[in-house]
Enzyme design. Structure first.
Site, PDB file in Angstrom:
ATOM      1  N   GLU A   1       0.863  -1.176   0.000  1.00 21.88           N
ATOM      2  CA  GLU A   1       0.000   0.000   0.000  1.00 21.88           C
ATOM      3  C   GLU A   1       0.903   1.230   0.000  1.00 21.88           C
ATOM      4  O   GLU A   1       1.802   1.333   0.850  1.00 21.88           O
ATOM      5  CB  GLU A   1      -0.912   0.011   1.226  1.00 21.88           C
TER       6      GLU A   1
ATOM      7  N   ARG B   1       6.367 -12.758   8.997  1.00 19.76           N
ATOM      8  CA  ARG B   1       7.014 -11.504   8.636  1.00 19.76           C
ATOM      9  C   ARG B   1       8.333 -11.366   9.376  1.00 19.76           C
ATOM     10  O   ARG B   1       8.599 -12.082  10.355  1.00 19.76           O
ATOM     11  CB  ARG B   1       6.099 -10.329   8.974  1.00 19.76           C
TER      12      ARG B   1
ATOM     13  N   LYS C   1       4.864   0.996  10.065  1.00 22.05           N
ATOM     14  CA  LYS C   1       4.872   2.225   9.270  1.00 22.05           C
ATOM     15  C   LYS C   1       4.419   3.412  10.106  1.00 22.05           C
ATOM     16  O   LYS C   1       4.933   4.525   9.946  1.00 22.05           O
ATOM     17  CB  LYS C   1       3.944   2.065   8.052  1.00 22.05           C
TER      18      LYS C   1
END
Length: 625
Positions: A60, A324, A334
């Site tokens: 994104e 992850r 983020k």
């Protein structure tokens, strides 16, 4: 699980007779790491299940990519590379209030940089402005957008965008409404969350769940036409409010958001949710293996439900999940990285202390080092913290092979050789890279006045201190053995000069060249030294898990950046931004972009990529003052 490999990520492909695409895929797969996802892909290749393996990397665009994304990039593009497939770069841009062209551009740059010369021939892009084509498959209308096959110089390519599929996604949503599988809900966002229930109790059906088909169609069309304010209505899938999987409890598919979109402008005022757009974007692009991080495992039933209930005529993509990356002394969120930027705690997204790909690039880390790290940490189903020393080892290993050696003194102390002829300069031979026989040698000037590191002299040393001391001897690298005879101090007691005697027969080839002394230090000729600003970067946080508890910012390392003016050998003035340098005995360095942007083109600014050794290991049990 640690991956085994016989080929580094930057190794060239085998040469020889031209094999078939399947044979080539098999060869690369045989040399690649081994993990459970690659095992699945290899089985599918053997079965001939797909004409071509097709993966995607779909961030994104709401921030800069970080090293966790590098792991995903290397996995998705690595699989495409190893099995003769394609990996699309796609912007999953369905949230107009948080996304920006700046992030799109940075993501594209970072991906191309990381895969350059390794898997760039596997990169799936599309012709600029191209949107899905409508085709008929077995008599069923279908939407498809394939990567650009050729790239004539006149053709401009761009990433794929989920926003390019908004018209098709809307059509798919209409299909679900017409099948009675989606309805318009008037619950507020707060009540929608409340009605969803919790993992230990079922949800509650919306009062509008049983609206008639015609009313739902009418309201959804009017939502698209902009008749309702933000948050007043949503489109929800009609699945099961009692499902043990909370994501299957009539999830929201569309929400109203009157906001400009970075790619589509003001065309739309309803935007699809990630779960709805993601699986259908995969389908439109012909993705075969949709590889996500482990938190999306609970979303997979919804991924499959949407695809399976639209009667799609082509083979459906399948989602696979892996753990992850969690890296010590780092934050990956983020939101938290943006907080560091917005609060001025770092200089920007590309600050060399940041774990962003752009920050790592500016710091001097190379793509092969990141790819080697990503390959070696493994692909598993289990979340675990990766020691940052694993990354640092990969960086050192890569830079040791490629970095040109140079002499530089970061914290200089003056040394006068009292027996060296005044005004005389010698040219000494120095090796450019002992790891590369083709790197050759260079000449470095030597004179009677030198600079050495302050740390390389101690007036009252410990017994195991083997560098320079009063009355002690040390070898100057590439040059002579010297003895310290006198320490000169200023009125405050600070050492300003060391007066030494050189054994002028101890240079290479001289009668006493073989004489043994325990210490060897580096130096720079004072008469020939050039100044450079050197930024000494270190880990951004002082603890392995800064976001484990409390405010992560309290663990910011106050010593993560120190700026010094170094004295460097003359050849440093020829440094190039694409090259890497080892300042001998100190660490690995690269030119910073600020030097290139400076109006003074002769200004030298170096970033320390990493020290030669792990200086944190011996400090592991100490705390910062």
């Amino acid at each position: 699980m640690t991956m085994s490999r016989t080929e580094t990520p930057h190794s060239p492909p085998n040469s020889g007779a031209v094999p078939s695409p399947l044979e080539k895929a098999g060869e690369k797969a045989a040399m690649a790491p081994s993990d459970f996802i690659r095992t699945v892909v290899a089985q599918h290749v053997t079965e001939g299940r797909y004409q071509r393996i097709h993966t995607r990397f779909p961030p994104e665009p709401n921030g800069y990519l970080h090293i966790g994304h590098a792991k995903s990039i290397c996995l998705n593009f690595g699989i495409a590379r190893e099995f003769g497939g394609i990996c699309n770069l796609r912007m999953d841009d369905t949230n107009p209030t948080k996304e920006d062209v700046e992030y799109v551009d940075s993501i594209t740059e970072d991906v191309k940089w990381l895969i350059g010369g390794w898997a760039d021939d596997r990169l799936g892009m599309k012709s600029k402005g191209k949107t899905p084509e409508t085709q008929s498959v077995n008599g069923v209308a279908d939407f498809h957008l394939a990567p650009a096959i050729s790239n004539p110089k006149s053709e401009i390519l761009e990433p794929f965008y989920a926003s390019d599929y908004f018209a098709q996604l809307y059509e798919y949503a209409l299909r679900l409404v017409k099948k009675g599988l989606a309805y318009v809900c008037d619950l507020s966002p707060e009540d929608t969350d409340k009605y969803r229930g919790a993992p230990d109790r079922p949800g509650q059906e919306s009062p509008w769940r049983n609206r008639g088909l015609e009313e739902n169609l009418d309201l959804f069309i009017r939502m698209k036409n902009g008749e309702f304010p933000d948050g007043s209505r949503t489109l929800r899938a009609k699945i099961d409010m009692a499902s043990p999987n909370i994501w299957m409890r009539d999830p929201v598919l569309y929400r109203i958001r009157h906001a400009e979109h970075h790619h589509t402008g003001g065309t739309w005022c309803i935007y699809p949710m990630y779960d709805f757009a993601h699986c259908l974007s995969d389908y439109i692009e012909g993705i075969t293996h949709s590889i996500c991080t482990l938190e999306f495992e609970v979303h997979r039933p919804l991924y499959d439900w949407i695809l399976e209930n639209l009667d799609l005529p082509r083979p459906l993509p399948h989602q696979y999940e892996f753990a992850r990356l969690s890296l010590g002394y780092t934050v990956m969120s983020k939101r938290k990285l943006m907080q560091l930027v917005n609060e001025g705690l770092v200089s920007g997204w590309d600050d060399p202390r940041m774990p962003t790909i752009s920050g790592l690039r500016r710091r001097g880390v190379t793509p092969p080092a990141l790819r080697d790290f990503a390959y070696n940490i493994g692909i598993t189903k289990y979340n675990a913290l990766t020691d940052v020393a694993v990354l640092e080892h990969a960086i050192r290993d890569d830079l040791n092979r490629r970095a040109l050696r140079r002499l530089a003194v970061l914290r200089p102390i003056k040394v006068v050789l009292t027996n060296f002829p005044e005004g005389k300069t010698e040219e000494l031979d120095a090796v450019n890279n002992p790891e590369d026989a083709n790197a050759g040698t260079r000449k470095i000037p030597f004179s009677g006045v030198l600079y050495i590191e302050q740390d390389d002299f101690m007036e009252n040393p410990s017994p195991k201190y083997f560098r320079l001391r009063p009355g002690g001897e040390v070898r100057l690298k590439y040059a002579y053995i010297i003895r310290c005879d006198e320490v000169v101090k200023d009125s405050s007691g600070k050492i300003v000069e060391l007066r030494c005697t050189a054994d002028l027969d101890s240079k290479s080839g001289g009668p006493t060249a073989g004489r043994k002394v325990k210490g060897t230090i580096h130096w720079v000729s004072a008469d020939h030294a050039i100044d450079a600003e050197v930024r000494l970067y270190d880990r951004l946080f002082t603890v392995p898990e800064p976001d484990a508890s409390g405010d992560f910012k309290q663990y910011l390392n106050p010593h993560s950046l120190e700026i010094v003016t170094a004295k460097c050998e003359p050849r440093v003035k020829d440094a190039k931004p694409e090259l890497r340098y080892q300042f001998e005995r100190l660490g690995y360095f690269c030119l910073d972009k600020d030097a290139q942007l400076s109006t003074d083109k002769t200004r030298l600014i170096f970033n320390r990529t990493i020290t030669l050794k792990d200086t944190w290991a011996k400090e592991a049990h100490k705390s910062y003052e």
